[in-house]
Design a protein around this motif. Structure first.
Motif, PDB file in Angstrom:
ATOM      1  N   GLU A  57       1.945  -6.278   5.807  1.00 41.99           N
ATOM      2  CA  GLU A  57       0.780  -5.510   5.344  1.00 41.99           C
ATOM      3  C   GLU A  57       0.431  -5.360   3.505  1.00 41.99           C
ATOM      4  O   GLU A  57      -0.905  -5.006   3.037  1.00 41.99           O
ATOM      5  CB  GLU A  57      -0.060  -5.131   6.130  1.00 41.99           C
ATOM      6  CG  GLU A  57      -0.980  -5.759   7.387  1.00 41.99           C
ATOM      7  CD  GLU A  57       0.052  -5.046   8.298  1.00 41.99           C
ATOM      8  OE1 GLU A  57       0.477  -6.772   9.597  1.00 41.99           O
ATOM      9  OE2 GLU A  57       1.260  -5.300   8.137  1.00 41.99           O
ATOM     10  N   PHE A  59       2.237  -6.051   1.512  1.00 43.29           N
ATOM     11  CA  PHE A  59       2.606  -7.258   0.497  1.00 43.29           C
ATOM     12  C   PHE A  59       1.392  -7.404  -0.226  1.00 43.29           C
ATOM     13  O   PHE A  59      -0.098  -8.935   0.929  1.00 43.29           O
ATOM     14  CB  PHE A  59       3.315  -7.585   1.346  1.00 43.29           C
ATOM     15  CG  PHE A  59       3.725  -8.760  -0.796  1.00 43.29           C
ATOM     16  CD1 PHE A  59       3.246  -8.890  -1.657  1.00 43.29           C
ATOM     17  CD2 PHE A  59       3.953 -10.378   0.444  1.00 43.29           C
ATOM     18  CE1 PHE A  59       4.487  -9.831  -2.688  1.00 43.29           C
ATOM     19  CE2 PHE A  59       4.079 -11.688  -0.863  1.00 43.29           C
ATOM     20  CZ  PHE A  59       4.687 -11.033  -1.821  1.00 43.29           C
ATOM     21  N   ASP A  60       1.251  -7.863  -1.459  1.00 42.65           N
ATOM     22  CA  ASP A  60      -0.372  -8.244  -1.965  1.00 42.65           C
ATOM     23  C   ASP A  60      -0.555  -9.943  -1.773  1.00 42.65           C
ATOM     24  O   ASP A  60      -1.662 -10.901  -2.260  1.00 42.65           O
ATOM     25  CB  ASP A  60      -0.646  -7.728  -2.773  1.00 42.65           C
ATOM     26  CG  ASP A  60      -0.688  -7.855  -4.157  1.00 42.65           C
ATOM     27  OD1 ASP A  60       0.561  -8.953  -4.049  1.00 42.65           O
ATOM     28  OD2 ASP A  60      -0.871  -7.784  -5.450  1.00 42.65           O
ATOM     29  N   GLU A  62       1.276 -11.656  -3.896  1.00 47.13           N
ATOM     30  CA  GLU A  62       1.025 -12.320  -5.129  1.00 47.13           C
ATOM     31  C   GLU A  62       2.505 -11.513  -5.756  1.00 47.13           C
ATOM     32  O   GLU A  62       3.859 -11.972  -5.871  1.00 47.13           O
ATOM     33  CB  GLU A  62       0.191 -12.226  -5.610  1.00 47.13           C
ATOM     34  CG  GLU A  62      -1.020 -12.755  -5.472  1.00 47.13           C
ATOM     35  CD  GLU A  62      -1.459 -12.465  -6.547  1.00 47.13           C
ATOM     36  OE1 GLU A  62      -1.984 -12.019  -7.495  1.00 47.13           O
ATOM     37  OE2 GLU A  62      -2.778 -13.367  -5.827  1.00 47.13           O
ATOM     38  N   THR A  64       2.997  -6.879  -5.852  1.00 45.10           N
ATOM     39  CA  THR A  64       2.620  -6.154  -5.610  1.00 45.10           C
ATOM     40  C   THR A  64       2.791  -5.547  -4.243  1.00 45.10           C
ATOM     41  O   THR A  64       2.598  -6.070  -3.523  1.00 45.10           O
ATOM     42  CB  THR A  64       1.744  -5.542  -6.727  1.00 45.10           C
ATOM     43  OG1 THR A  64       1.475  -5.580  -7.450  1.00 45.10           O
ATOM     44  CG2 THR A  64       1.790  -3.640  -5.880  1.00 45.10           C
ATOM     45  N   THR A  66       3.172  -1.829  -1.398  1.00 44.31           N
ATOM     46  CA  THR A  66       2.612  -0.688  -1.402  1.00 44.31           C
ATOM     47  C   THR A  66       2.870   0.302  -0.060  1.00 44.31           C
ATOM     48  O   THR A  66       2.417  -0.554   1.012  1.00 44.31           O
ATOM     49  CB  THR A  66       0.639  -0.731  -2.000  1.00 44.31           C
ATOM     50  OG1 THR A  66       0.676  -1.354  -2.822  1.00 44.31           O
ATOM     51  CG2 THR A  66       0.291   1.135  -2.128  1.00 44.31           C
ATOM     52  N   ARG A  71       0.867   5.465  -0.754  1.00 49.81           N
ATOM     53  CA  ARG A  71       0.106   4.302  -2.553  1.00 49.81           C
ATOM     54  C   ARG A  71       1.068   4.636  -3.606  1.00 49.81           C
ATOM     55  O   ARG A  71       0.444   3.674  -4.113  1.00 49.81           O
ATOM     56  CB  ARG A  71      -1.799   4.692  -2.234  1.00 49.81           C
ATOM     57  CG  ARG A  71      -1.827   5.008  -1.634  1.00 49.81           C
ATOM     58  CD  ARG A  71      -2.368   3.802   0.028  1.00 49.81           C
ATOM     59  NE  ARG A  71      -3.305   2.232  -0.963  1.00 49.81           N
ATOM     60  CZ  ARG A  71      -2.568   1.341  -0.084  1.00 49.81           C
ATOM     61  NH1 ARG A  71      -2.080   1.103   0.952  1.00 49.81           N
ATOM     62  NH2 ARG A  71      -3.413   0.490  -0.350  1.00 49.81           N
ATOM     63  N   GLU A  73       3.381   2.307  -5.381  1.00 45.06           N
ATOM     64  CA  GLU A  73       3.222   0.805  -5.789  1.00 45.06           C
ATOM     65  C   GLU A  73       4.725   0.060  -6.596  1.00 45.06           C
ATOM     66  O   GLU A  73       4.828   0.685  -7.180  1.00 45.06           O
ATOM     67  CB  GLU A  73       2.167   0.057  -6.205  1.00 45.06           C
ATOM     68  CG  GLU A  73       0.542   0.439  -5.810  1.00 45.06           C
ATOM     69  CD  GLU A  73      -0.287   0.323  -7.021  1.00 45.06           C
ATOM     70  OE1 GLU A  73      -1.322   0.281  -6.249  1.00 45.06           O
ATOM     71  OE2 GLU A  73      -0.037   0.368  -8.390  1.00 45.06           O
TER      72      GLU A  73
END
Length: 134
Positions: A57, A59-60, A62, A64, A66, A71, A73
């Motif tokens: 979770e 991985f965004d 696209e 990044t 985190t 937090r 990145e």
């Protein structure tokens, strides 16, 4: 970066879609596999800061990754830290044969790996080669 290890089949290309991340356990190594615009990357799934476990979770989908602990990145393609700068995730070598994804898992005990990994992040730009069990 070079390190000793063996390639282990993790999954197939059909198992990880574009924009997806998955977490795998191989021995004592946690491996975060990400598919960034069709490019497969694998990282030791622990943050370079405090070894927090980086879950899929993080991985965004696209660009990044985190860490959920503090937090931090990271760039999903390179593993280099974005915020703060000056660190990186540990990249594992990946090879694809047909539809199968293989990740090169270090052949050193996890405790030795962690000590040597921390050395890498303390001295940015100086990469220690991971050796055998000696």
């Amino acid at each position: 970066m070079t390190y000793t290890g063996e390639y282990v089949k993790i999954c197939t290309l059909d198992d990880i879609y574009e924009g997806e991340a998955k977490l795998f356990q191989v021995g004592k190594y946690e491996i975060l596999l990400v598919n960034v615009n069709g490019k497969i990357r694998a990282y030791y799934a622990r943050c370079a800061h405090a070894l927090g476990l980086i879950e899929p979770e993080g991985f965004d989908g696209e660009k990044t990754i985190t860490c959920p602990v503090h937090r931090w990145e990271y760039d999903a393609l390179t593993g280099e830290s974005i915020n703060p700068e000056g660190s990186s995730l540990f990249p594992f070598d990946v090879k694809i044969e047909g539809n199968d994804i293989f990740v090169k898992v270090p052949s050193v005990p996890i405790s030795d790996f962690k000590v040597k990994m921390f050395g890498i992040y303390r001295q940015k730009g100086v990469l220690n080669e991971l050796g055998s069990n000696s």
